[in-house]
Motif scaffolding. Structure first.
Motif, PDB file in Angstrom:
ATOM      1  N   PRO A   1      38.014  43.723  27.197  1.00 51.52           N
ATOM      2  CA  PRO A   1      39.245  42.875  27.132  1.00 51.52           C
ATOM      3  C   PRO A   1      40.252  44.000  26.032  1.00 51.52           C
ATOM      4  CG  PRO A   1      37.408  41.592  26.700  1.00 51.52           C
ATOM      5  CD  PRO A   1      36.957  42.853  26.948  1.00 51.52           C
ATOM      6  N   VAL A   2      41.383  43.832  26.217  1.00 52.05           N
ATOM      7  CA  VAL A   2      42.344  44.376  25.536  1.00 52.05           C
ATOM      8  C   VAL A   2      42.274  43.478  24.029  1.00 52.05           C
ATOM      9  CG1 VAL A   2      43.739  45.238  27.260  1.00 52.05           C
ATOM     10  CG2 VAL A   2      44.357  43.129  26.308  1.00 52.05           C
TER      11      VAL A   2
ATOM     12  N   LEU B   1      43.228  37.597  28.741  1.00 50.95           N
ATOM     13  CA  LEU B   1      43.094  37.850  30.265  1.00 50.95           C
ATOM     14  C   LEU B   1      42.887  39.197  30.801  1.00 50.95           C
ATOM     15  CD1 LEU B   1      45.169  34.612  31.383  1.00 50.95           C
ATOM     16  CD2 LEU B   1      42.856  34.547  30.774  1.00 50.95           C
ATOM     17  N   LEU B   2      43.408  39.974  29.876  1.00 51.77           N
ATOM     18  CA  LEU B   2      43.492  41.344  30.546  1.00 51.77           C
ATOM     19  C   LEU B   2      42.638  42.411  29.930  1.00 51.77           C
ATOM     20  CD1 LEU B   2      47.235  41.995  30.395  1.00 51.77           C
ATOM     21  CD2 LEU B   2      45.920  40.831  32.151  1.00 51.77           C
ATOM     22  N   ALA B   3      41.681  43.133  31.004  1.00 54.48           N
ATOM     23  CA  ALA B   3      40.671  44.153  30.532  1.00 54.48           C
ATOM     24  C   ALA B   3      41.200  45.617  31.191  1.00 54.48           C
ATOM     25  CB  ALA B   3      39.281  43.518  30.824  1.00 54.48           C
TER      26      ALA B   3
ATOM     27  N   THR C   1      38.484  36.322  34.514  1.00 57.94           N
ATOM     28  CA  THR C   1      38.243  35.081  35.025  1.00 57.94           C
ATOM     29  C   THR C   1      37.146  34.122  34.500  1.00 57.94           C
ATOM     30  OG1 THR C   1      36.954  35.540  37.096  1.00 57.94           O
ATOM     31  CG2 THR C   1      39.660  35.380  37.230  1.00 57.94           C
ATOM     32  N   GLN C   2      36.163  34.492  33.850  1.00 62.12           N
ATOM     33  CA  GLN C   2      35.228  34.046  33.223  1.00 62.12           C
ATOM     34  C   GLN C   2      35.161  34.068  31.716  1.00 62.12           C
ATOM     35  OE1 GLN C   2      33.035  32.671  35.481  1.00 62.12           O
ATOM     36  NE2 GLN C   2      33.967  33.397  37.327  1.00 62.12           N
TER      37      GLN C   2
ATOM     38  N   GLN D   1      51.081  37.877  29.563  1.00 57.73           N
ATOM     39  CA  GLN D   1      50.316  38.988  28.769  1.00 57.73           C
ATOM     40  C   GLN D   1      50.415  40.387  29.460  1.00 57.73           C
ATOM     41  OE1 GLN D   1      46.125  37.943  28.081  1.00 57.73           O
ATOM     42  NE2 GLN D   1      46.460  35.769  27.620  1.00 57.73           N
ATOM     43  N   THR D   2      50.526  40.352  30.746  1.00 56.73           N
ATOM     44  CA  THR D   2      50.847  41.866  31.234  1.00 56.73           C
ATOM     45  C   THR D   2      52.059  42.485  30.823  1.00 56.73           C
ATOM     46  OG1 THR D   2      49.398  41.240  33.136  1.00 56.73           O
ATOM     47  CG2 THR D   2      50.633  43.028  33.342  1.00 56.73           C
TER      48      THR D   2
END
Length: 362
Positions: A224-225, A239-241, A257-258, A283-284
């Motif tokens: 994750p970021v 939510l972003l990685a 998603t988990q 977020q993106t």
């Protein structure tokens, strides 16, 4: 003539939101709290819906000609009044510079299906699905977390039925005007379609099949970021990685998603909620504007967004988001601004597309 308050059984809002009870109050049409107006009070919600405990949905009939107990086939007006959340696990997770605009999108999403069923006669077995959502922040100053510890949110809503078949609308268009502490600060619109149960089931089955055939493969663990880079503080809200960038500033990232906060988790059918999709896009956009154009996420907000939902986002399949930034600009107040275009995909299948404007506050 005064009607006594009544309390029919509570209705559960779509997507796991808090329950609501319906009652009547007195007054005249269009005044936001009179005879023929309907007040909707939110009960205490789950962790995914702690905001809304003071929510009221007021039906403001535009004309006396409409019998309130009969389904409407014309435009209807509502006011959604609430207090902005102070302890929500997602909406109050971040730098604390702005009120979270997701409160508006989530509020409209939660009441949309209810309005169709309650006021327009759409059968309860037809689920309502949003296919677009637009929001423009017209006064960024009003969104700053200022001197009011208990800020009030007001959303004026016009609901317009469309594609009427057999006296029942298949769709609703919503037009919204948002105020915080009585200061007008945003406008927006949304489109909601009601699907026949068999058609809804068919769409779900087709989406699952299309995702299996997409063949997108993620290799290696998700990293994750940093939460601050996407305007959050808690790890379960990131939510972003594994982001990757090109020299032109295009950014792609895998979507988690988990292991997320309950508000962002998939439903029993494995479909991710609309809030997950909207938060992924937000977020993106912030991450792309930060890495590609130097904006600070903690001081930035999406002052414009146009989102089109193309399909279902599913937790069991790899999901990624791509962002393309435009040139660094200045808004009318001289603040740094970056347009960002986004696409959320399962392999080659688009789940959502959006255009946004990220603005860094002074």
């Amino acid at each position: 003539m005064t009607e006594a308050m009544t309390a029919p059984p509570a209705t559960v809002l779509p997507g796991g939101g808090p329950g609501i009870a319906v009652g009547r109050s007195t007054g005249g049409p269009g005044d936001g709290g009179g005879r023929g107006a309907t007040a909707v009070d939110a009960a205490a919600g789950t962790e995914s819906g702690r905001f809304g405990a003071a929510r009221h949905l007021i039906h403001c009939p535009p004309s006396w000609d409409h019998c309130l107990d009969a389904p409407s086939l014309t435009e209807e007006h509502f006011v959604l009044a609430d207090r902005l959340p102070r302890h929500h696990p997602l909406f109050n997770d971040g730098a604390g510079r702005f009120h979270d605009q997701q409160v508006v999108t989530e509020s409209v999403r939660e009441i949309g299906e209810f309005v169709g069923h309650r006021y327009f006669g759409v059968p309860a077995e037809r689920p309502g699905l949003f296919y677009r959502f637009d929001l423009d922040l017209t006064d960024l100053a009003a969104w700053r977390t200022g001197q009011y510890a208990d800020s009030r949110l007001s959303i004026r809503i016009r609901a317009v039925p469309g594609h009427v078949v057999g006296g029942v609308p298949r769709a609703l268009d919503f037009h919204v005007e948002v105020s915080i502490d009585a200061a007008p600060c945003a406008t927006g619109s949304a489109g909601l379609v009601f699907l026949m149960p068999a058609l809804h089931a068919g769409h779900l089955a087709h989406a699952r099949s299309a995702v299996r055939e997409a063949g997108d493969v993620r290799r290696g663990p998700l990293r994750p970021v940093d939460a601050a880079a996407v305007g959050r503080a808690g790890a379960r809200n990131v939510l972003l990685a594994n982001p990757e960038e090109t020299q032109a500033g295009r950014l792609t990232a895998w979507v988690r998603t988990q292991g997320l906060a309950p508000a962002l988790c998939a439903a029993d059918d494995g479909v991710l909620p609309g809030l997950h999709v909207l938060e992924t896009l937000r977020q993106t956009a912030l991450l792309c504007a930060g890495r590609g154009r130097g904006l600070h996420a903690s001081r930035s907000a999406l002052t414009a967004s146009r989102v089109h939902f193309r399909g279902y986002a599913q937790a069991a399949a790899p999901l990624r988001c791509a962002a393309v930034p435009g040139p660094l600009e200045r808004d009318a107040q001289g603040r740094p601004a970056v347009p960002v275009s986004l696409t959320l995909t399962h392999g080659s299948r688009a789940v959502a597309e959006a255009t946004t404007l990220v603005v860094q506050d002074f």
